[in-house]
Write a protein that holds these residues in place. Structure first.
Motif, PDB file in Angstrom:
ATOM      1  N   SER A 262      -3.147  30.440 -26.355  1.00  0.00           N
ATOM      2  CA  SER A 262      -3.396  31.865 -26.592  1.00  0.00           C
ATOM      3  C   SER A 262      -3.939  32.602 -25.368  1.00  0.00           C
ATOM      4  O   SER A 262      -4.160  33.813 -25.426  1.00  0.00           O
ATOM      5  N   THR A 263      -4.140  31.894 -24.253  1.00  0.00           N
ATOM      6  CA  THR A 263      -4.687  32.517 -23.050  1.00  0.00           C
ATOM      7  C   THR A 263      -3.721  33.556 -22.485  1.00  0.00           C
ATOM      8  O   THR A 263      -2.526  33.299 -22.364  1.00  0.00           O
ATOM      9  N   THR A 264      -4.269  34.726 -22.139  1.00  0.00           N
ATOM     10  CA  THR A 264      -3.491  35.788 -21.503  1.00  0.00           C
ATOM     11  C   THR A 264      -4.194  36.197 -20.208  1.00  0.00           C
ATOM     12  O   THR A 264      -5.306  35.752 -19.925  1.00  0.00           O
ATOM     13  N   ALA A 265      -3.555  37.066 -19.451  1.00  0.00           N
ATOM     14  CA  ALA A 265      -4.127  37.523 -18.184  1.00  0.00           C
ATOM     15  C   ALA A 265      -5.526  38.109 -18.376  1.00  0.00           C
ATOM     16  O   ALA A 265      -6.398  37.929 -17.527  1.00  0.00           O
ATOM     17  N   GLY A 266      -5.754  38.784 -19.472  1.00  0.00           N
ATOM     18  CA  GLY A 266      -7.055  39.385 -19.734  1.00  0.00           C
ATOM     19  C   GLY A 266      -8.174  38.383 -19.939  1.00  0.00           C
ATOM     20  O   GLY A 266      -9.350  38.727 -19.840  1.00  0.00           O
ATOM     21  N   ASP A 267      -7.806  37.124 -20.181  1.00  0.00           N
ATOM     22  CA  ASP A 267      -8.802  36.077 -20.421  1.00  0.00           C
ATOM     23  C   ASP A 267      -9.252  35.371 -19.148  1.00  0.00           C
ATOM     24  O   ASP A 267     -10.220  34.603 -19.179  1.00  0.00           O
ATOM     25  N   VAL A 268      -8.538  35.587 -18.045  1.00  0.00           N
ATOM     26  CA  VAL A 268      -8.810  34.848 -16.814  1.00  0.00           C
ATOM     27  C   VAL A 268      -9.275  35.812 -15.721  1.00  0.00           C
ATOM     28  O   VAL A 268      -8.504  36.666 -15.291  1.00  0.00           O
TER      29      VAL A 268
ATOM     30  N   ASP B 179       1.843  34.834 -23.511  1.00  0.00           N
ATOM     31  CA  ASP B 179       0.636  34.024 -23.336  1.00  0.00           C
ATOM     32  C   ASP B 179       1.019  32.678 -22.731  1.00  0.00           C
ATOM     33  O   ASP B 179       2.202  32.393 -22.523  1.00  0.00           O
ATOM     34  N   VAL B 180       0.042  31.848 -22.461  1.00  0.00           N
ATOM     35  CA  VAL B 180       0.282  30.552 -21.844  1.00  0.00           C
ATOM     36  C   VAL B 180       1.145  29.670 -22.742  1.00  0.00           C
ATOM     37  O   VAL B 180       1.992  28.925 -22.258  1.00  0.00           O
ATOM     38  N   GLY B 181       0.956  29.766 -24.039  1.00  0.00           N
ATOM     39  CA  GLY B 181       1.749  28.957 -24.965  1.00  0.00           C
ATOM     40  C   GLY B 181       3.233  29.257 -24.860  1.00  0.00           C
ATOM     41  O   GLY B 181       4.062  28.342 -24.876  1.00  0.00           O
TER      42      GLY B 181
ATOM     43  N   LEU C  84       4.784  30.439 -22.250  1.00  0.00           N
ATOM     44  CA  LEU C  84       5.185  29.903 -20.954  1.00  0.00           C
ATOM     45  C   LEU C  84       5.350  28.389 -21.032  1.00  0.00           C
ATOM     46  O   LEU C  84       6.346  27.826 -20.554  1.00  0.00           O
ATOM     47  N   ARG C  85       4.401  27.712 -21.654  1.00  0.00           N
ATOM     48  CA  ARG C  85       4.466  26.252 -21.802  1.00  0.00           C
ATOM     49  C   ARG C  85       5.710  25.824 -22.574  1.00  0.00           C
ATOM     50  O   ARG C  85       6.426  24.910 -22.158  1.00  0.00           O
ATOM     51  N   ARG C  86       5.994  26.507 -23.668  1.00  0.00           N
ATOM     52  CA  ARG C  86       7.174  26.161 -24.476  1.00  0.00           C
ATOM     53  C   ARG C  86       8.460  26.377 -23.675  1.00  0.00           C
ATOM     54  O   ARG C  86       9.396  25.578 -23.763  1.00  0.00           O
ATOM     55  N   PHE C  87       8.509  27.450 -22.892  1.00  0.00           N
ATOM     56  CA  PHE C  87       9.661  27.698 -22.034  1.00  0.00           C
ATOM     57  C   PHE C  87       9.846  26.539 -21.056  1.00  0.00           C
ATOM     58  O   PHE C  87      10.949  26.010 -20.895  1.00  0.00           O
ATOM     59  N   LEU C  88       8.758  26.136 -20.407  1.00  0.00           N
ATOM     60  CA  LEU C  88       8.844  25.055 -19.426  1.00  0.00           C
ATOM     61  C   LEU C  88       9.237  23.733 -20.086  1.00  0.00           C
ATOM     62  O   LEU C  88      10.036  22.975 -19.533  1.00  0.00           O
ATOM     63  N   GLU C  89       8.690  23.461 -21.248  1.00  0.00           N
ATOM     64  CA  GLU C  89       9.032  22.226 -21.961  1.00  0.00           C
ATOM     65  C   GLU C  89      10.507  22.201 -22.329  1.00  0.00           C
ATOM     66  O   GLU C  89      11.129  21.140 -22.321  1.00  0.00           O
ATOM     67  N   SER C  90      11.076  23.344 -22.617  1.00  0.00           N
ATOM     68  CA  SER C  90      12.489  23.397 -22.981  1.00  0.00           C
ATOM     69  C   SER C  90      13.406  23.215 -21.776  1.00  0.00           C
ATOM     70  O   SER C  90      14.582  22.948 -21.924  1.00  0.00           O
ATOM     71  N   ARG C  91      12.859  23.344 -20.560  1.00  0.00           N
ATOM     72  CA  ARG C  91      13.671  23.275 -19.349  1.00  0.00           C
ATOM     73  C   ARG C  91      13.357  22.104 -18.441  1.00  0.00           C
ATOM     74  O   ARG C  91      13.982  21.945 -17.413  1.00  0.00           O
ATOM     75  N   THR C  92      12.399  21.302 -18.816  1.00  0.00           N
ATOM     76  CA  THR C  92      12.032  20.152 -17.977  1.00  0.00           C
ATOM     77  C   THR C  92      12.045  18.884 -18.793  1.00  0.00           C
ATOM     78  O   THR C  92      11.907  18.913 -20.021  1.00  0.00           O
ATOM     79  N   GLN C  93      12.192  17.784 -18.085  1.00  0.00           N
ATOM     80  CA  GLN C  93      12.110  16.484 -18.738  1.00  0.00           C
ATOM     81  C   GLN C  93      10.697  15.964 -18.555  1.00  0.00           C
ATOM     82  O   GLN C  93      10.228  15.819 -17.433  1.00  0.00           O
TER      83      GLN C  93
END
Length: 79
Positions: A25-31, A64-66, A68-77
């Motif tokens: 749930s982290t967004t730019a406003g949280d960092v 949010d980070v989630g 982004l993470r799901r996108f990366l998981e779908s494109r990487t091994q």
């Protein structure tokens, strides 16, 4: 190494904060310091680490980070 742990390392490096914790749930406003320049540095670092290329639209589209993470998981091994 999981996508999540690799992302955490990138975030800590880009934001120069070894104690930074991120969640789905982290967004730019949280960092602190996550401004437009830091965002570009973050995305460039992610591209390099994961061997992906973001389109211009994708650079600013992740809610949010989630997402982004799901996108990366779908494109990487992940081992």
């Amino acid at each position: 190494m999981t996508v999540e742990s690799r992302l955490l390392e990138i975030f800590r490096s880009v934001f120069a904060n070894d104690h930074l914790v991120i969640h789905d749930s982290t967004t730019a406003g949280d960092v602190p310091g996550w401004d437009s320049l830091a965002h570009i540095n973050l995305m460039f670092s992610i591209e390099n680490e994961f061997g992906v290329r973001f389109t211009d639209d994708q650079l600013m589209s992740f809610a949010d980070v989630g997402e982004l993470r799901r996108f990366l998981e779908s494109r990487t091994q992940v081992a």
